[in-house]
Design a protein around this motif. Structure first.
Motif, PDB file in Angstrom:
ATOM      1  N   GLY A   1       0.790  -1.229   0.000  1.00 50.87           N
ATOM      2  CA  GLY A   1       0.000   0.000   0.000  1.00 50.87           C
ATOM      3  C   GLY A   1       0.818   1.274   0.000  1.00 50.87           C
ATOM      4  O   GLY A   1       0.249   2.371   0.021  1.00 50.87           O
TER       5      GLY A   1
ATOM      6  N   GLY B   1      -4.097   1.328   6.206  1.00 53.34           N
ATOM      7  CA  GLY B   1      -3.855   1.527   4.785  1.00 53.34           C
ATOM      8  C   GLY B   1      -2.534   1.041   4.253  1.00 53.34           C
ATOM      9  O   GLY B   1      -2.339   1.012   3.038  1.00 53.34           O
TER      10      GLY B   1
ATOM     11  N   PRO C   1      -3.139  -4.337   2.351  1.00 51.59           N
ATOM     12  CA  PRO C   1      -3.852  -3.672   3.438  1.00 51.59           C
ATOM     13  C   PRO C   1      -5.359  -3.804   3.277  1.00 51.59           C
ATOM     14  O   PRO C   1      -5.880  -3.858   2.156  1.00 51.59           O
TER      15      PRO C   1
ATOM     16  N   THR D   1      -5.982   2.156  -0.304  1.00 55.57           N
ATOM     17  CA  THR D   1      -5.095   1.740   0.786  1.00 55.57           C
ATOM     18  C   THR D   1      -4.251   2.937   1.232  1.00 55.57           C
ATOM     19  O   THR D   1      -4.756   3.848   1.862  1.00 55.57           O
TER      20      THR D   1
END
Length: 437
Positions: free
Chosen positions: A58, A399, A103, A385
């Motif tokens: 991410g 995230g 994520p 993310t």
């Protein structure tokens, strides 16, 4: 709405070199010499290791092949190639070889409402689909504030929620300051306003009023998300210091001035294409009413009762449906132009507001529509993310698969960068290191 909560009981299945190994394929296998009561559990040790997966972290960095994620007390402690991450002897090790780990999805524009149990049900449904964080941008959220306070926990088993409180509609600068103070006293994470007057031609919020909202919120350390649909309104709220353009520009093509304003002031846009979709997709029976992914996790018990003749007629013949149908491709093109211009794009759906914007499922549809709009699957994944989390002030918390972030992640059977529809190939969902699906 029927419950979608999934509780999974893990059993230790072997002891190898002092490390307990747990199955994650739904079929635990117990080594003959080991008994579950004799092995450490995540609750006892607070240490887990997820190994073997390809990791999309991410951050925009390269995929980690044969990766490892070490989790302590629900928080990521280390991530990297498997050979580079030291796994303590007391850890439970989950073998994810052949799978993808990324994520948990962040919905930058959702809604939760109702009493505590209703909001919990909504957050569990989001989690079932791998949406592990929801920023609820306005509505009946009072019961959500205690839930937000409870979520910094290694035992969390539903999506995290951040809240804006009621959508503000002050009529004067003085009223704007009073309403912002009220939201701040509630403990809101965001302030949300609507600037446009809607398709019925209602009065717009004047620059003096939204400027007072933004000024007061900024003084109190609160970001402001703004509902707009016209280009000039988007420019105005960004110039005034707004923090997030909460919907697409739909009245025409974005221009260099808006792109420059957004980029220079580090303001993101949330496209919310499924908001438009929900206004006309029920003119006929939508194809996703036969999608097993939808039926297993989001569909109400009686879809035919939802799809009423009145609703179908409104979406076939109504002026609003016609407007939003025409606005959607404009919004998609504008997202592409903004992304190419270096503007941050956050995935959001406006889901959870009226019935028909299906929590969890529509986030996957949104990703598909973002790719259809002209960005790559990887860019869409980043919007859901790391980039999206950064847009919402949640960088480092959710995230990303990175040390210090909560261990909220989605495990997939196929590479979502190759085909965005692979986000629907869900193997498992984990929140604070707890399997929720």
């Amino acid at each position: 709405m029927k419950s979608r909560t999934r509780h999974v009981l893990f059993l230790a299945v072997a002891i190898a070199s002092g490390v307990a190994v747990a199955a994650v394929d739904g079929a635990p296998r117990l080594a003959p010499a080991a008994h579950p009561s004799a092995l450490p559990s995540p609750a006892d040790t607070g240490v887990q290791a997820f190994v073997g997966a390809r990791i999309f972290d991410g951050t925009g960095g390269p995929v980690i092949d044969n990766g490892a994620v070490l989790v302590r007390d629900g928080v990521i402690a280390a991530v990297g190639p498997r050979d580079d991450v030291e796994i303590p002897a007391e850890a439970w090790v989950f073998d994810l070889t052949g799978l993808w780990l990324l994520p948990g999805l962040v919905n930058a524009h959702g809604h939760v409402s109702g009493d505590r149990e209703a909001i919990l049900e909504q957050l569990r449904q989001y989690a079932y689909f791998g949406v592990t964080t929801v920023v609820s941008l306005g509505g009946n959220e009072a019961a959500g504030f205690p839930l937000r306070e409870e979520q910094a926990s290694p035992t969390l088993d539903r999506a995290r929620v951040f809240l804006a409180g009621p959508v503000l509609s002050p009529g004067s600068p003085a009223e704007a300051r009073t309403e912002v103070a009220r939201v701040a006293e509630m403990g809101a994470d965001w302030v949300k306003i609507r600037v446009d007057g809607g398709l019925q031609g209602g009065a717009k919020m004047s620059p003096e009023v939204y400027g007072a909202v933004i000024s007061e919120a900024t003084a109190r350390g609160l970001p402001v998300a703004i509902h707009i649909w016209e280009l000039e309104d988007a420019k105005g709220v960004v110039r005034a210091g707004g923090s997030l353009v909460a919907h697409s520009v739909r009245d025409g093509r974005v221009d260099a001035e808006l792109i420059s304003l957004l980029r220079e002031r580090d303001v993101c846009l949330v496209p919310t294409f499924t908001r438009e979709l929900s206004t006309f997709t029920y003119a006929e029976r939508p194809a996703f009413f036969a999608d097993p992914f939808f039926l297993a996790g989001a569909a109400p018990p009686d879809l035919d009762a939802f799809l009423t003749p009145t609703l179908m007629q409104q979406q076939r013949e109504g002026a609003a449906a016609a407007f939003w149908r025409q606005a959607l491709p404009v919004a998609q093109e504008n997202m592409r132009l903004l992304h190419e211009g270096g503007v941050g794009i956050a995935m959001g759906t406006d889901s959870g507001a009226p019935t028909g914007r299906w929590e969890g499922y529509f986030e996957h549809v949104e990703l598909e529509m973002m790719v259809q709009g002209g960005i790559s699957p990887e860019a869409a994944l980043l919007a859901a993310t790391g980039v999206g989390a950064g847009c919402m002030g949640l960088a480092g918390e959710v995230g990303t698969i990175a040390p210090g972030a909560w261990a909220d992640f989605l495990v997939l059977g196929e590479d979502p960068r190759a085909d965005i529809l692979n986000t629907r190939q869900i193997h498992s969902v984990w929140i604070s290191g707890n399997r929720v699906r």
